[in-house]
Design a protein around this motif. Structure first.
Motif, PDB file in Angstrom:
ATOM      1  N   ASP A 120      41.737  35.408  41.121  1.00 54.38           N
ATOM      2  CA  ASP A 120      41.713  35.504  39.663  1.00 54.38           C
ATOM      3  C   ASP A 120      41.054  36.826  39.283  1.00 54.38           C
ATOM      4  N   PHE A 121      41.811  37.906  39.463  1.00 55.33           N
ATOM      5  CA  PHE A 121      41.260  39.243  39.307  1.00 55.33           C
ATOM      6  C   PHE A 121      42.337  40.126  38.710  1.00 55.33           C
ATOM      7  N   GLN A 122      41.966  40.945  37.730  1.00 52.37           N
ATOM      8  CA  GLN A 122      42.961  41.673  36.947  1.00 52.37           C
ATOM      9  C   GLN A 122      43.198  43.106  37.409  1.00 52.37           C
ATOM     10  N   ALA A 123      42.598  43.505  38.525  1.00 53.41           N
ATOM     11  CA  ALA A 123      42.818  44.873  39.020  1.00 53.41           C
ATOM     12  C   ALA A 123      44.301  45.100  39.286  1.00 53.41           C
ATOM     13  N   GLY A 124      44.748  46.327  39.028  1.00 46.09           N
ATOM     14  CA  GLY A 124      46.164  46.635  39.169  1.00 46.09           C
ATOM     15  C   GLY A 124      46.704  46.379  40.559  1.00 46.09           C
ATOM     16  N   TYR A 125      45.923  46.729  41.592  1.00 51.46           N
ATOM     17  CA  TYR A 125      46.427  46.563  42.954  1.00 51.46           C
ATOM     18  C   TYR A 125      46.632  45.093  43.312  1.00 51.46           C
ATOM     19  N   ILE A 126      45.859  44.198  42.685  1.00 55.81           N
ATOM     20  CA  ILE A 126      46.058  42.763  42.901  1.00 55.81           C
ATOM     21  C   ILE A 126      47.261  42.267  42.108  1.00 55.81           C
ATOM     22  N   ARG A 127      47.371  42.683  40.857  1.00 61.01           N
ATOM     23  CA  ARG A 127      48.494  42.226  40.028  1.00 61.01           C
ATOM     24  C   ARG A 127      49.836  42.647  40.624  1.00 61.01           C
ATOM     25  N   ARG A 128      49.873  43.843  41.233  1.00 63.86           N
ATOM     26  CA  ARG A 128      51.134  44.307  41.815  1.00 63.86           C
ATOM     27  C   ARG A 128      51.569  43.475  43.016  1.00 63.86           C
ATOM     28  N   ALA A 129      50.624  42.816  43.677  1.00 68.02           N
ATOM     29  CA  ALA A 129      50.938  42.114  44.930  1.00 68.02           C
ATOM     30  C   ALA A 129      50.817  40.604  44.835  1.00 68.02           C
ATOM     31  N   VAL A 130      50.442  40.074  43.674  1.00 64.90           N
ATOM     32  CA  VAL A 130      50.055  38.671  43.591  1.00 64.90           C
ATOM     33  C   VAL A 130      51.180  37.725  44.010  1.00 64.90           C
ATOM     34  N   ASP A 131      52.429  38.122  43.781  1.00 64.26           N
ATOM     35  CA  ASP A 131      53.556  37.251  44.142  1.00 64.26           C
ATOM     36  C   ASP A 131      53.800  37.197  45.642  1.00 64.26           C
ATOM     37  N   ARG A 132      53.152  38.076  46.402  1.00 64.98           N
ATOM     38  CA  ARG A 132      53.338  38.084  47.854  1.00 64.98           C
ATOM     39  C   ARG A 132      52.135  37.507  48.592  1.00 64.98           C
ATOM     40  N   LEU A 133      51.169  37.011  47.854  1.00 66.88           N
ATOM     41  CA  LEU A 133      49.947  36.500  48.456  1.00 66.88           C
ATOM     42  C   LEU A 133      49.952  34.979  48.501  1.00 66.88           C
ATOM     43  N   PRO A 134      49.082  34.387  49.342  1.00 69.74           N
ATOM     44  CA  PRO A 134      48.943  32.931  49.311  1.00 69.74           C
ATOM     45  C   PRO A 134      48.506  32.462  47.927  1.00 69.74           C
ATOM     46  N   ARG A 135      48.552  31.173  47.705  1.00 69.86           N
ATOM     47  CA  ARG A 135      48.082  30.575  46.463  1.00 69.86           C
ATOM     48  C   ARG A 135      46.729  29.915  46.708  1.00 69.86           C
ATOM     49  N   GLN A 136      46.083  29.511  45.631  1.00 60.73           N
ATOM     50  CA  GLN A 136      44.897  28.671  45.753  1.00 60.73           C
ATOM     51  C   GLN A 136      45.072  27.459  44.851  1.00 60.73           C
ATOM     52  N   GLY A 137      44.333  26.393  45.170  1.00 65.69           N
ATOM     53  CA  GLY A 137      44.428  25.168  44.392  1.00 65.69           C
ATOM     54  C   GLY A 137      43.402  25.130  43.274  1.00 65.69           C
ATOM     55  N   ASN A 138      43.257  23.939  42.685  1.00 58.74           N
ATOM     56  CA  ASN A 138      42.322  23.780  41.570  1.00 58.74           C
ATOM     57  C   ASN A 138      41.091  22.977  41.957  1.00 58.74           C
ATOM     58  N   ARG A 139      40.895  22.812  43.265  1.00 61.22           N
ATOM     59  CA  ARG A 139      39.737  22.048  43.745  1.00 61.22           C
ATOM     60  C   ARG A 139      39.400  22.498  45.162  1.00 61.22           C
ATOM     61  N   ALA A 140      38.150  22.214  45.538  1.00 64.56           N
ATOM     62  CA  ALA A 140      37.749  22.474  46.917  1.00 64.56           C
ATOM     63  C   ALA A 140      38.485  21.503  47.830  1.00 64.56           C
ATOM     64  N   PRO A 141      38.837  21.896  49.042  1.00 66.96           N
ATOM     65  CA  PRO A 141      38.537  23.178  49.707  1.00 66.96           C
ATOM     66  C   PRO A 141      39.638  24.227  49.526  1.00 66.96           C
ATOM     67  N   TRP A 142      40.468  24.051  48.496  1.00 69.67           N
ATOM     68  CA  TRP A 142      41.634  24.915  48.326  1.00 69.67           C
ATOM     69  C   TRP A 142      41.411  26.015  47.295  1.00 69.67           C
ATOM     70  N   GLN A 143      40.178  26.243  46.936  1.00 73.59           N
ATOM     71  CA  GLN A 143      39.865  27.321  46.008  1.00 73.59           C
ATOM     72  C   GLN A 143      39.309  28.535  46.760  1.00 73.59           C
ATOM     73  N   THR A 144      39.648  29.716  46.277  1.00 71.24           N
ATOM     74  CA  THR A 144      39.076  30.939  46.822  1.00 71.24           C
ATOM     75  C   THR A 144      37.856  31.274  45.980  1.00 71.24           C
ATOM     76  N   SER A 145      36.730  30.765  46.412  1.00 75.22           N
ATOM     77  CA  SER A 145      35.507  30.871  45.620  1.00 75.22           C
ATOM     78  C   SER A 145      35.006  32.311  45.546  1.00 75.22           C
TER      79      SER A 145
END
Length: 507
Positions: free
Chosen positions: A441-466
């Protein structure tokens, strides 16, 4: 094949990809907690240090204090808490030398692909010699990716109209040429992030004039280059304990600043503006050049040690321009406002190209792994991918704080598997309908450009990227390794080997 490669074992317990700050840290924890396990570090380049060996641009430095960016197990002894790249590189290599990690590094070895066999509980890893092009295979029980998050072979540069007309030199900081002479030259640096705010004061010392050309302002804060409190703590309690106390103090400070900014963004914005006004000349257009359209910590704050960026602006050696580029010209840049910037050299500090998991192609039992179909488990493993771990640091604090916790947890997982007689560990999402969101959950350009190619995270532990260190201390260091959504199993090869062993023993 070189003599070194020929003499190196091809079957190992753990393969670590990358000999940067994360890979060296992973090796330290692995050999500390599991000295009997065999491992190697595969490094595609010819030197260790990762980012801190790759980047050679003027002023390269950390934007976090080294008491937290450095390792918990190795005190930072230099007087500069915000340190330049040479000091950080020396620190990393000293760590590797002191702990015998150097001899485990296989240089010029790029990982191309890795194929998992559940039958054997092993990865077969295809590697290529980056100096000769020769390919070979290795096998391992665990693949640990510490290769960072961006491509080393190319930085990100957007399309600029008319670029080919420019008669001067265009340089990306990721590929800084050794022969670049900018003394007395007119320099335009395109960008507003950490690289740009580092380059401006460093180049302004000898350039004729430096312009920082930004499309969107960033939050920029002065920080002390030296941590006087850390110095006092070390003097009072000694290097080891003083370092630990300074580290704890800075961890709490980072968490407090981030928490305040997220809870009270308007107040945080006012504080940053007040500091900027104080650091800049009277009447300076602060709201034009230092007033981002987003809240603090939607993107990373830029730290400038001892206010060096503001100092060169006050002296008149550097200036800020906030505008959009219409086109390059023969002599510089024409902006959307119609203004022309004359330049001898243009630096495109325009960011990175994200490359997840070192660009390695993964396959599990004949099934290609698509990263965007996986879910991150505890910020260190991927759903449906056995015996694979990776490191990703914090975006709101020192990168290495999380790397250390992930390495500790990885070693705890190995211990749990040894105790239970397991050779497979695989995260599995129990609720197929769990809501998913982007990996970071980060708005930097380099992350936004690649977000569709990255893994996902869930809405609860242990599936959140804390992104909260204190919460991760509980999850990764204190809570049990066992989890309902982490499957521990024995492979057919393991059962067969141990059954044969028991038969031979007369059991």
């Amino acid at each position: 094949m070189s003599l070194h490669a020929a003499a190196s074992p091809t079957e190992l317990d753990v393969l670590i990809v990358g000999a940067g700050i994360s890979g060296i840290g992973a090796a330290y924890y692995l050999q500390r907690d599991h000295p009997g396990r065999s491992y190697a570090i595969l490094e595609s380049r010819g030197a260790s240090g990762g980012t801190w060996d790759l980047f050679r641009y003027p002023g390269i430095r950390s934007d976090s204090d080294l008491h937290t960016f450095g390792y918990a197990f190795k005190p930072w002894r230099d007087e500069d808490a915000i340190a330049d790249g040479d000091k950080i590189l020396a620190y990393l290599r000293e760590t590797a030398a002191e702990n015998g990690i150097e001899r485990h590094i296989r240089f010029h070895t790029k990982v191309l692909s890795a194929t998992w066999s559940s039958q054997q509980a092993r990865w077969t890893v295809v590697v290529e010699r980056s100096d000769t092009g020769e390919r070979s295979t290795l096998t391992c029980s665990w693949l640990f990716c510490a290769a960072g998050y961006y491509r080393y072979d190319e930085g990100f540069t957007p399309h600029f109209s008319g670029r080919e007309r420019f008669r001067g030199r265009i340089v990306h900081p990721q590929h800084w040429p050794e022969d670049l002479d900018y003394a007395g030259k007119r320099v335009v640096i395109i960008g507003s992030g950490a690289t740009a705010v580092t380059l401006v004061p460093a180049m302004a010392e000898t350039a004729g004039h430096v312009v920082m050309l930004q499309r969107t302002p960033s939050y920029i804060l002065p920080v002390p280059a030296r941590d006087r409190v850390a110095d006092l703590l070390k003097a009072a309690f000694g290097e080891e304990r003083g370092h630990a106390l300074a580290r704890r103090k800075n961890i709490l400070r980072q968490a407090a600043v981030w928490g305040f900014c997220r809870r009270f963004p308007k107040a945080a914005r006012r504080i940053v503006r007040r500091v900027n006004v104080k650091m800049l000349p009277a009447g300076y257009p602060v709201d034009e050049h230092f007033n981002p359209p987003y809240d603090p910590w939607d993107q990373r704050l830029c730290a400038v040690p001892d206010g060096d960026l503001f100092r060169v602006i006050r002296r008149g050696d550097a200036s800020m321009v906030t505008d959009r580029i219409e086109t390059f010209t023969e002599t510089g840049l024409r902006l959307a406002s119609g203004r022309e910037l004359t330049a001898d050299i243009v630096i495109t500090a325009t960011g990175l190209n994200v490359q997840a998991m070192g660009g390695i192609t993964l396959n599990v039992d004949g099934r290609p792994v698509e990263l965007d179909d996986t879910v991150a488990y505890k910020g260190m493993m991927l759903s449906g991918v056995p015996n694979f771990a990776y490191t990703i640091g914090y975006t709101n604090a020192s990168w290495t704080l999380k790397v250390g916790l992930l390495c500790e947890h990885f070693c705890r997982l190995l211990t749990r598997m040894d105790e239970g007689g397991f050779d497979i560990a695989c995260p599995e999402v129990a609720d197929a309908d769990m809501p998913l969101r982007p990996f970071l959950d980060f708005q930097a350009g380099y992350i936004r450009r690649a977000v569709d190619r990255l893994p996902r995270q869930g809405n609860r532990a242990p599936w959140q990227t804390s992104q909260q260190y204190l919460g991760d201390v509980k999850l990764l260091r204190k809570l049990p390794v066992d989890d309902p959504e982490l499957r521990l199993a024995r492979s057919p090869a393991y059962r067969s080997a141990h059954s044969a062993g028991a038969t031979r023993a007369g059991v």
